[in-house]
Scaffold this motif. Structure first.
Motif, PDB file in Angstrom:
ATOM      1  N   GLY A 239       0.741  -1.256  -0.080  1.00 62.51           N
ATOM      2  CA  GLY A 239      -0.046   0.064   0.153  1.00 62.51           C
ATOM      3  C   GLY A 239       0.953   1.191   0.132  1.00 62.51           C
ATOM      4  N   ILE A 240       0.314   2.388  -0.278  1.00 62.41           N
ATOM      5  CA  ILE A 240       1.019   3.578  -0.259  1.00 62.41           C
ATOM      6  C   ILE A 240       0.099   4.843   0.383  1.00 62.41           C
ATOM      7  CG2 ILE A 240       2.195   3.106  -2.488  1.00 62.41           C
ATOM      8  CD1 ILE A 240       0.129   4.993  -3.924  1.00 62.41           C
ATOM      9  N   THR A 241       0.734   6.001   0.587  1.00 67.87           N
ATOM     10  CA  THR A 241      -0.219   7.002   1.218  1.00 67.87           C
ATOM     11  C   THR A 241       0.338   8.303   0.310  1.00 67.87           C
ATOM     12  OG1 THR A 241       1.683   7.483   2.787  1.00 67.87           O
ATOM     13  CG2 THR A 241      -0.307   6.214   3.480  1.00 67.87           C
ATOM     14  N   LYS A 242      -0.765   9.132   0.256  1.00 63.65           N
ATOM     15  CA  LYS A 242      -0.452  10.324  -0.382  1.00 63.65           C
ATOM     16  C   LYS A 242      -1.340  11.382   0.577  1.00 63.65           C
ATOM     17  CE  LYS A 242       1.010   9.105  -5.123  1.00 63.65           C
ATOM     18  NZ  LYS A 242       2.119   9.669  -5.106  1.00 63.65           N
ATOM     19  N   ASP A 243      -1.011  11.709   1.730  1.00 64.60           N
ATOM     20  CA  ASP A 243      -1.872  12.479   2.691  1.00 64.60           C
ATOM     21  C   ASP A 243      -1.779  14.050   2.336  1.00 64.60           C
ATOM     22  OD1 ASP A 243      -1.872  10.131   3.880  1.00 64.60           O
ATOM     23  OD2 ASP A 243      -0.728  10.625   5.623  1.00 64.60           O
ATOM     24  N   THR A 244      -3.167  14.477   2.321  1.00 64.01           N
ATOM     25  CA  THR A 244      -3.270  16.019   2.166  1.00 64.01           C
ATOM     26  C   THR A 244      -4.641  16.199   2.670  1.00 64.01           C
ATOM     27  OG1 THR A 244      -2.566  17.907   1.169  1.00 64.01           O
ATOM     28  CG2 THR A 244      -3.740  16.073  -0.159  1.00 64.01           C
ATOM     29  N   LEU A 245      -5.256  17.455   2.984  1.00 57.47           N
ATOM     30  CA  LEU A 245      -6.402  17.764   3.021  1.00 57.47           C
ATOM     31  C   LEU A 245      -7.282  17.636   1.840  1.00 57.47           C
ATOM     32  CD1 LEU A 245      -5.968  20.790   5.724  1.00 57.47           C
ATOM     33  CD2 LEU A 245      -6.466  18.417   6.193  1.00 57.47           C
ATOM     34  N   LEU A 246      -8.577  17.368   1.988  1.00 60.56           N
ATOM     35  CA  LEU A 246      -9.241  16.965   0.782  1.00 60.56           C
ATOM     36  C   LEU A 246      -9.453  18.172  -0.191  1.00 60.56           C
ATOM     37  CD1 LEU A 246     -11.464  15.357  -0.337  1.00 60.56           C
ATOM     38  CD2 LEU A 246     -13.141  16.344   0.994  1.00 60.56           C
ATOM     39  N   MET A 247      -9.465  19.405   0.350  1.00 63.94           N
ATOM     40  CA  MET A 247      -9.377  20.644  -0.377  1.00 63.94           C
ATOM     41  C   MET A 247      -8.466  20.745  -1.441  1.00 63.94           C
ATOM     42  SD  MET A 247     -12.219  22.347  -0.387  1.00 63.94           S
ATOM     43  CE  MET A 247     -11.799  24.030  -0.876  1.00 63.94           C
ATOM     44  N   ARG A 248      -6.990  19.978  -0.751  1.00 60.71           N
ATOM     45  CA  ARG A 248      -5.912  20.372  -1.639  1.00 60.71           C
ATOM     46  C   ARG A 248      -5.380  19.014  -2.429  1.00 60.71           C
ATOM     47  NH1 ARG A 248      -2.372  22.563   3.497  1.00 60.71           N
ATOM     48  NH2 ARG A 248      -3.386  24.487   3.776  1.00 60.71           N
ATOM     49  N   MET A 249      -6.312  17.984  -2.117  1.00 60.08           N
ATOM     50  CA  MET A 249      -6.137  16.378  -2.831  1.00 60.08           C
ATOM     51  C   MET A 249      -6.314  16.686  -4.320  1.00 60.08           C
ATOM     52  SD  MET A 249      -7.460  12.707  -1.580  1.00 60.08           S
ATOM     53  CE  MET A 249      -6.470  12.974   0.179  1.00 60.08           C
ATOM     54  N   GLY A 250      -5.332  16.091  -5.113  1.00 62.58           N
ATOM     55  CA  GLY A 250      -5.413  16.109  -6.608  1.00 62.58           C
ATOM     56  C   GLY A 250      -6.194  14.887  -7.041  1.00 62.58           C
ATOM     57  N   ASP A 251      -6.947  14.891  -8.061  1.00 62.08           N
ATOM     58  CA  ASP A 251      -7.462  13.310  -8.592  1.00 62.08           C
ATOM     59  C   ASP A 251      -6.410  12.446  -8.810  1.00 62.08           C
ATOM     60  OD1 ASP A 251      -9.631  15.307  -8.655  1.00 62.08           O
ATOM     61  OD2 ASP A 251      -9.863  15.233 -11.123  1.00 62.08           O
ATOM     62  N   ASP A 252      -5.405  12.660  -9.165  1.00 62.23           N
ATOM     63  CA  ASP A 252      -4.261  11.684  -9.343  1.00 62.23           C
ATOM     64  C   ASP A 252      -3.665  11.158  -7.861  1.00 62.23           C
ATOM     65  OD1 ASP A 252      -4.433  12.023 -11.653  1.00 62.23           O
ATOM     66  OD2 ASP A 252      -2.590  13.439 -12.028  1.00 62.23           O
ATOM     67  N   ASP A 253      -3.852  12.084  -6.734  1.00 59.68           N
ATOM     68  CA  ASP A 253      -3.546  11.514  -5.409  1.00 59.68           C
ATOM     69  C   ASP A 253      -4.711  10.607  -4.914  1.00 59.68           C
ATOM     70  OD1 ASP A 253      -1.363  13.318  -5.380  1.00 59.68           O
ATOM     71  OD2 ASP A 253      -2.692  14.886  -4.318  1.00 59.68           O
TER      72      ASP A 253
ATOM     73  N   VAL B 160      -3.976   6.159  -4.883  1.00 58.76           N
ATOM     74  CA  VAL B 160      -3.764   5.322  -3.514  1.00 58.76           C
ATOM     75  C   VAL B 160      -4.873   4.341  -3.503  1.00 58.76           C
ATOM     76  CG1 VAL B 160      -4.463   5.775  -1.037  1.00 58.76           C
ATOM     77  CG2 VAL B 160      -2.924   7.494  -2.024  1.00 58.76           C
ATOM     78  N   VAL B 161      -6.125   4.717  -3.964  1.00 56.53           N
ATOM     79  CA  VAL B 161      -7.016   3.694  -4.260  1.00 56.53           C
ATOM     80  C   VAL B 161      -6.786   2.566  -5.241  1.00 56.53           C
ATOM     81  CG1 VAL B 161      -9.512   3.140  -5.047  1.00 56.53           C
ATOM     82  CG2 VAL B 161      -9.099   5.260  -3.475  1.00 56.53           C
ATOM     83  N   ASP B 162      -6.224   2.986  -6.137  1.00 53.60           N
ATOM     84  CA  ASP B 162      -5.843   2.092  -7.337  1.00 53.60           C
ATOM     85  C   ASP B 162      -4.695   1.033  -6.559  1.00 53.60           C
ATOM     86  OD1 ASP B 162      -5.916   0.685  -9.804  1.00 53.60           O
ATOM     87  OD2 ASP B 162      -3.931   1.809 -10.174  1.00 53.60           O
ATOM     88  N   THR B 163      -3.759   1.416  -5.769  1.00 55.39           N
ATOM     89  CA  THR B 163      -2.747   0.667  -5.421  1.00 55.39           C
ATOM     90  C   THR B 163      -3.404  -0.215  -4.195  1.00 55.39           C
ATOM     91  OG1 THR B 163      -1.238   2.035  -5.646  1.00 55.39           O
ATOM     92  CG2 THR B 163      -0.404   0.660  -4.100  1.00 55.39           C
ATOM     93  N   ASN B 164      -3.976   0.352  -3.009  1.00 52.38           N
ATOM     94  CA  ASN B 164      -4.306  -0.060  -1.948  1.00 52.38           C
ATOM     95  C   ASN B 164      -5.673  -1.051  -2.063  1.00 52.38           C
ATOM     96  OD1 ASN B 164      -2.343   1.445  -0.975  1.00 52.38           O
ATOM     97  ND2 ASN B 164      -3.832   2.853   0.344  1.00 52.38           N
ATOM     98  N   LEU B 165      -6.739  -0.504  -3.024  1.00 48.18           N
ATOM     99  CA  LEU B 165      -7.931  -1.492  -3.002  1.00 48.18           C
ATOM    100  C   LEU B 165      -7.838  -2.185  -4.266  1.00 48.18           C
ATOM    101  CD1 LEU B 165     -10.730  -2.123  -2.106  1.00 48.18           C
ATOM    102  CD2 LEU B 165     -11.586  -0.132  -3.076  1.00 48.18           C
ATOM    103  N   GLY B 166      -7.558  -1.547  -5.553  1.00 47.01           N
ATOM    104  CA  GLY B 166      -7.251  -2.289  -6.728  1.00 47.01           C
ATOM    105  C   GLY B 166      -6.231  -3.419  -6.772  1.00 47.01           C
ATOM    106  N   GLY B 167      -5.094  -3.163  -6.027  1.00 44.78           N
ATOM    107  CA  GLY B 167      -4.101  -3.758  -5.979  1.00 44.78           C
ATOM    108  C   GLY B 167      -4.360  -5.166  -5.169  1.00 44.78           C
TER     109      GLY B 167
END
Length: 240
Positions: A83-97, A101-108
């Motif tokens: 798994g990976i993390t790309k932590d930041t507040l929701l307002m600053r979170m990019g679509d790629d971020d 994370v979802v593609d690695t942790n859940l999709g993986g």
């Protein structure tokens, strides 16, 4: 490979070259499993077979499973830990971020488990163990992507239990809290103190403590446990 690993139990641990994954791989070797770990770089612990794979790349997982089963035998236990993390507040979170994370942790996890269960279905026995997080149950500010991905593992495990429970295959979730690691060691004293205040046990957990729960779920004593979520968090999540 470890000369003591002479049983027909073959375990695959994704991301088993460091952290919690490495502790799990080491424990399963001690338990007598033939253990393979996937890693994008680095090596797994002594006594394991390290294969190169990226859980976001299905073709690399196809090759990894073929290599593992060719060398060690049919997979009987899979621990989806990478798994990976790309932590930041929701307002600053990019679509790629969020997507990464979802593609690695859940999709993986989906990609890994889908490939690992083929041998289990044939054998009519198997253990699927997914490494989630207290973040997925309790929620952590700045981790909307990570929390969502780790919460998704619970639904995934329960759907798999419905599908495969009648074939002697269990699927369970382990949800660690704050665990001693290189990342927590880098936190300043005040931050560490603040985190510990939230934990009823008053301390961080260890990778070995998580590995002990995984060992139990992988063993015969947990044959009638499936679709469960087991927190290893010192009471932080209180069952959430």
């Amino acid at each position: 490979m470890n000369a003591a690993a002479t049983s027909d139990r073959v375990a695959l641990v994704t991301g088993g070259n460091r952290g919690i994954g490495r502790a799990i791989a080491e424990r399963l070797v001690r338990d007598g499993y033939r253990v393979a770990v996937t890693a994008r770089s680095g090596e797994g612990p002594e006594g394991t077979l390290t294969v190169r794979a990226d859980v976001t790349d299905g073709a690399s997982l196809d090759a990894a499973v073929s290599e593992i089963e060719g060398e060690l035998g049919p997979i009987t236990t899979v621990v989806a830990n990478a798994g990976i993390t790309k932590d930041t507040l929701l307002m600053r979170m990019g679509d790629d971020d969020f997507d990464a994370v979802v593609d690695t942790n859940l999709g993986g996890t989906f990609r890994t488990v889908k490939r690992a269960i083929k041998s289990m279905i044939k054998a009519r026995r198997g253990r699927i163990i997914l490494i989630s997080s207290v973040s997925g149950l309790l929620g952590v500010a700045g981790q909307a992507n990570y929390s969502a991905s780790k919460a998704g593992l619970v639904g995934f495990a329960r759907a798999v239990t419905r599908e495969l429970g009648g074939r002697g295959i269990t699927a369970n979730v382990v949800a660690p809290g704050f665990i001693e690691s290189d990342m927590t060691a880098e936190l300043d004293d005040e931050t560490q103190k603040a985190y510990r205040k939230q934990i009823p046990a008053g301390r961080y957990g260890t990778g070995d403590e998580v590995a002990g729960v995984v060992s139990w779920l992988a063993g015969d004593d947990a044959a009638y446990v499936s679709g469960a979520v087991i927190p290893v968090d010192g009471g932080l999540g209180m069952g959430h």
